[in-house]
Scaffold this motif. Sequence first.
Motif, PDB file in Angstrom:
ATOM      1  N   ALA A  39     -10.615 -19.382   2.744  1.00 20.04           N
ATOM      2  CA  ALA A  39      -9.207 -19.284   3.143  1.00 20.04           C
ATOM      3  C   ALA A  39      -8.958 -19.973   4.478  1.00 20.04           C
ATOM      4  CB  ALA A  39      -8.780 -17.819   3.210  1.00 20.04           C
ATOM      5  N   ALA A  40      -9.881 -19.784   5.415  1.00 21.22           N
ATOM      6  CA  ALA A  40      -9.707 -20.400   6.734  1.00 21.22           C
ATOM      7  C   ALA A  40      -9.648 -21.915   6.617  1.00 21.22           C
ATOM      8  CB  ALA A  40     -10.842 -19.979   7.663  1.00 21.22           C
ATOM      9  N   GLY A  41     -10.567 -22.481   5.837  1.00 20.55           N
ATOM     10  CA  GLY A  41     -10.577 -23.931   5.660  1.00 20.55           C
ATOM     11  C   GLY A  41      -9.340 -24.435   4.953  1.00 20.55           C
ATOM     12  N   ALA A  42      -8.843 -23.664   3.987  1.00 16.90           N
ATOM     13  CA  ALA A  42      -7.655 -24.084   3.241  1.00 16.90           C
ATOM     14  C   ALA A  42      -6.417 -24.093   4.133  1.00 16.90           C
ATOM     15  CB  ALA A  42      -7.443 -23.160   2.043  1.00 16.90           C
ATOM     16  N   VAL A  43      -6.287 -23.074   4.991  1.00 16.51           N
ATOM     17  CA  VAL A  43      -5.150 -23.047   5.920  1.00 16.51           C
ATOM     18  C   VAL A  43      -5.246 -24.205   6.898  1.00 16.51           C
ATOM     19  CG1 VAL A  43      -4.000 -21.729   7.739  1.00 16.51           C
ATOM     20  CG2 VAL A  43      -4.846 -20.553   5.709  1.00 16.51           C
ATOM     21  N   TRP A  44      -6.448 -24.452   7.407  1.00 13.81           N
ATOM     22  CA  TRP A  44      -6.652 -25.568   8.342  1.00 13.81           C
ATOM     23  C   TRP A  44      -6.319 -26.904   7.680  1.00 13.81           C
ATOM     24  CZ3 TRP A  44      -7.891 -26.105  13.462  1.00 13.81           C
ATOM     25  CH2 TRP A  44      -8.279 -27.389  13.878  1.00 13.81           C
ATOM     26  N   ASP A  45      -6.792 -27.099   6.454  1.00 16.60           N
ATOM     27  CA  ASP A  45      -6.529 -28.362   5.757  1.00 16.60           C
ATOM     28  C   ASP A  45      -5.035 -28.579   5.543  1.00 16.60           C
ATOM     29  OD1 ASP A  45      -9.217 -28.895   5.634  1.00 16.60           O
ATOM     30  OD2 ASP A  45      -9.464 -28.216   3.557  1.00 16.60           O
ATOM     31  N   ARG A  46      -4.320 -27.496   5.258  1.00 15.11           N
ATOM     32  CA  ARG A  46      -2.895 -27.633   4.961  1.00 15.11           C
ATOM     33  C   ARG A  46      -2.057 -27.818   6.217  1.00 15.11           C
ATOM     34  NH1 ARG A  46      -0.369 -23.579   0.610  1.00 15.11           N
ATOM     35  NH2 ARG A  46      -2.090 -24.586  -0.499  1.00 15.11           N
ATOM     36  N   TYR A  47      -2.413 -27.134   7.294  1.00 11.31           N
ATOM     37  CA  TYR A  47      -1.528 -27.111   8.461  1.00 11.31           C
ATOM     38  C   TYR A  47      -2.174 -27.566   9.769  1.00 11.31           C
ATOM     39  CZ  TYR A  47       1.958 -24.782   5.630  1.00 11.31           C
ATOM     40  OH  TYR A  47       2.894 -24.500   4.663  1.00 11.31           O
ATOM     41  N   GLY A  48      -3.432 -27.981   9.721  1.00  6.99           N
ATOM     42  CA  GLY A  48      -4.089 -28.420  10.950  1.00  6.99           C
ATOM     43  C   GLY A  48      -3.383 -29.592  11.606  1.00  6.99           C
ATOM     44  N   ALA A  49      -3.008 -30.597  10.809  1.00  8.81           N
ATOM     45  CA  ALA A  49      -2.348 -31.780  11.366  1.00  8.81           C
ATOM     46  C   ALA A  49      -0.986 -31.421  11.954  1.00  8.81           C
ATOM     47  CB  ALA A  49      -2.195 -32.852  10.289  1.00  8.81           C
ATOM     48  N   LEU A  50      -0.270 -30.524  11.290  1.00 12.47           N
ATOM     49  CA  LEU A  50       1.043 -30.108  11.782  1.00 12.47           C
ATOM     50  C   LEU A  50       0.923 -29.409  13.135  1.00 12.47           C
ATOM     51  CD1 LEU A  50       4.107 -29.680  11.306  1.00 12.47           C
ATOM     52  CD2 LEU A  50       3.509 -27.531  10.163  1.00 12.47           C
ATOM     53  N   VAL A  51      -0.041 -28.495  13.248  1.00 11.50           N
ATOM     54  CA  VAL A  51      -0.238 -27.769  14.502  1.00 11.50           C
ATOM     55  C   VAL A  51      -0.680 -28.721  15.612  1.00 11.50           C
ATOM     56  CG1 VAL A  51      -1.693 -26.047  15.654  1.00 11.50           C
ATOM     57  CG2 VAL A  51      -0.672 -25.541  13.425  1.00 11.50           C
ATOM     58  N   HIS A  52      -1.604 -29.626  15.299  1.00  5.26           N
ATOM     59  CA  HIS A  52      -2.042 -30.607  16.290  1.00  5.26           C
ATOM     60  C   HIS A  52      -0.859 -31.443  16.783  1.00  5.26           C
ATOM     61  CE1 HIS A  52      -6.302 -29.894  15.415  1.00  5.26           C
ATOM     62  NE2 HIS A  52      -6.571 -30.633  16.464  1.00  5.26           N
ATOM     63  N   GLY A  53      -0.042 -31.914  15.845  1.00  2.00           N
ATOM     64  CA  GLY A  53       1.094 -32.750  16.221  1.00  2.00           C
ATOM     65  C   GLY A  53       2.088 -32.005  17.085  1.00  2.00           C
ATOM     66  N   LEU A  54       2.373 -30.761  16.716  1.00  2.00           N
ATOM     67  CA  LEU A  54       3.321 -29.966  17.500  1.00  2.00           C
ATOM     68  C   LEU A  54       2.810 -29.762  18.925  1.00  2.00           C
ATOM     69  CD1 LEU A  54       5.189 -26.797  16.325  1.00  2.00           C
ATOM     70  CD2 LEU A  54       4.024 -26.808  18.517  1.00  2.00           C
ATOM     71  N   LEU A  55       1.553 -29.368  19.051  1.00  2.00           N
ATOM     72  CA  LEU A  55       0.993 -29.119  20.382  1.00  2.00           C
ATOM     73  C   LEU A  55       0.938 -30.398  21.211  1.00  2.00           C
ATOM     74  CD1 LEU A  55      -1.913 -26.722  19.354  1.00  2.00           C
ATOM     75  CD2 LEU A  55       0.130 -26.101  20.658  1.00  2.00           C
ATOM     76  N   ARG A  56       0.574 -31.499  20.571  1.00  2.82           N
ATOM     77  CA  ARG A  56       0.488 -32.766  21.297  1.00  2.82           C
ATOM     78  C   ARG A  56       1.849 -33.178  21.839  1.00  2.82           C
ATOM     79  NH1 ARG A  56      -1.565 -35.286  17.546  1.00  2.82           N
ATOM     80  NH2 ARG A  56       0.232 -36.393  16.709  1.00  2.82           N
ATOM     81  N   ARG A  57       2.895 -32.969  21.044  1.00  5.19           N
ATOM     82  CA  ARG A  57       4.225 -33.391  21.475  1.00  5.19           C
ATOM     83  C   ARG A  57       4.829 -32.430  22.494  1.00  5.19           C
ATOM     84  NH1 ARG A  57       3.790 -34.622  15.965  1.00  5.19           N
ATOM     85  NH2 ARG A  57       3.919 -36.854  15.566  1.00  5.19           N
ATOM     86  N   VAL A  58       4.514 -31.151  22.376  1.00  5.23           N
ATOM     87  CA  VAL A  58       5.031 -30.187  23.350  1.00  5.23           C
ATOM     88  C   VAL A  58       4.338 -30.347  24.696  1.00  5.23           C
ATOM     89  CG1 VAL A  58       5.151 -27.743  23.963  1.00  5.23           C
ATOM     90  CG2 VAL A  58       5.803 -28.477  21.669  1.00  5.23           C
ATOM     91  N   LEU A  59       3.014 -30.457  24.671  1.00  5.55           N
ATOM     92  CA  LEU A  59       2.244 -30.460  25.913  1.00  5.55           C
ATOM     93  C   LEU A  59       2.159 -31.831  26.554  1.00  5.55           C
ATOM     94  CD1 LEU A  59      -0.649 -28.084  24.813  1.00  5.55           C
ATOM     95  CD2 LEU A  59       1.387 -27.522  26.158  1.00  5.55           C
ATOM     96  N   GLY A  60       2.284 -32.891  25.757  1.00  9.19           N
ATOM     97  CA  GLY A  60       2.237 -34.227  26.317  1.00  9.19           C
ATOM     98  C   GLY A  60       0.820 -34.680  26.622  1.00  9.19           C
ATOM     99  N   PRO A  61       0.695 -35.784  27.364  1.00 11.70           N
ATOM    100  CA  PRO A  61      -0.624 -36.352  27.670  1.00 11.70           C
ATOM    101  C   PRO A  61      -1.518 -35.364  28.408  1.00 11.70           C
ATOM    102  CG  PRO A  61       1.140 -37.872  28.255  1.00 11.70           C
ATOM    103  CD  PRO A  61       1.796 -36.562  27.936  1.00 11.70           C
ATOM    104  N   GLY A  62      -2.796 -35.381  28.067  1.00 10.85           N
ATOM    105  CA  GLY A  62      -3.755 -34.530  28.757  1.00 10.85           C
ATOM    106  C   GLY A  62      -3.549 -33.058  28.499  1.00 10.85           C
ATOM    107  N   GLY A  63      -3.066 -32.715  27.305  1.00 17.98           N
ATOM    108  CA  GLY A  63      -2.708 -31.333  27.034  1.00 17.98           C
ATOM    109  C   GLY A  63      -3.799 -30.476  26.422  1.00 17.98           C
ATOM    110  N   ASP A  64      -5.043 -30.966  26.340  1.00 15.22           N
ATOM    111  CA  ASP A  64      -6.137 -30.195  25.736  1.00 15.22           C
ATOM    112  C   ASP A  64      -5.742 -29.672  24.359  1.00 15.22           C
ATOM    113  OD1 ASP A  64      -7.760 -30.555  27.967  1.00 15.22           O
ATOM    114  OD2 ASP A  64      -6.944 -28.797  28.973  1.00 15.22           O
ATOM    115  N   VAL A  65      -5.229 -30.567  23.537  1.00 14.44           N
ATOM    116  CA  VAL A  65      -4.665 -30.167  22.246  1.00 14.44           C
ATOM    117  C   VAL A  65      -5.697 -29.491  21.356  1.00 14.44           C
ATOM    118  CG1 VAL A  65      -3.694 -31.064  20.096  1.00 14.44           C
ATOM    119  CG2 VAL A  65      -2.831 -31.875  22.293  1.00 14.44           C
ATOM    120  N   GLU A  66      -6.909 -30.013  21.325  1.00 13.76           N
ATOM    121  CA  GLU A  66      -7.926 -29.454  20.434  1.00 13.76           C
ATOM    122  C   GLU A  66      -8.203 -27.988  20.765  1.00 13.76           C
ATOM    123  OE1 GLU A  66     -10.181 -29.191  17.252  1.00 13.76           O
ATOM    124  OE2 GLU A  66      -9.142 -31.040  17.804  1.00 13.76           O
ATOM    125  N   ASP A  67      -8.346 -27.684  22.046  1.00 13.59           N
ATOM    126  CA  ASP A  67      -8.603 -26.297  22.447  1.00 13.59           C
ATOM    127  C   ASP A  67      -7.443 -25.390  22.061  1.00 13.59           C
ATOM    128  OD1 ASP A  67     -11.015 -27.031  23.501  1.00 13.59           O
ATOM    129  OD2 ASP A  67     -10.323 -27.102  25.579  1.00 13.59           O
TER     130      ASP A  67
END
Length: 214
Positions: A39-67
């Motif tokens: 289940a964890a992998g399935a949720v990540w596969d479906r929404y990982g890119a969306l969450v990464h994109g949202l955090l990257r755009r909210v936090l901007g450059p140098g935002g430690d998006v992965e963490d």
Amino acid sequence: MLLSSPALAPRLTLVRASPLADLDDAGLARAAAEGQPGAAGAVWDRYGALVHGLLRRVLGPGGDVEDHAQETFLQFFREVKNLRDPAALRPFLLGIAVRVARSALRRRRFRRWLSLTDSGVLPDEPAAGVDVGAREAVARLYAMLDTLDDRARLLFVLRHIEGLELAETAQASGMSLATAKRHLAKVTARVHAMAERDPLLAAYVAPAEEASDG
């Protein structure tokens, strides 16, 4: 001579996707709440890119998006049992990502008050093939967003940069639709007014009336 030994027969490996990948959001949320394998992998596969994109755009450059993305999913799996409407998996996850981003912005402001790091400034040397003008525009945009309070920044990014629908923006921000629309109209007008005073940014923004929600 025909060799029929099973040990010498060619081996076929069938790779099957997890059956959880075919579930709708409600089924996937239930599987995650029950702690089903995969289940964890399935949720990540479906929404990982969306969450990464949202955090990257909210936090901007140098935002430690992965963490922050990992923190978002860790919180999700701790809290998914409290999700009343399993079909609301996506807005529930986005709401957690917004909370994580908001917390990161508060910590960033605190570090700046203490004259530490997290300036948000892009590196001096542009990467090969990057439009330097566009890169400078991004830097100026995030410098502008840094002047907003966290709620205003999140609303603007979710709606105008991440491109979420107004209802989803409100839900992810924990606001009623009317409240989100009212605050969004104010911050949109403010950002456009600031951008129009910057010759570089003015070329990238649409007229304020086109960006409003009517």
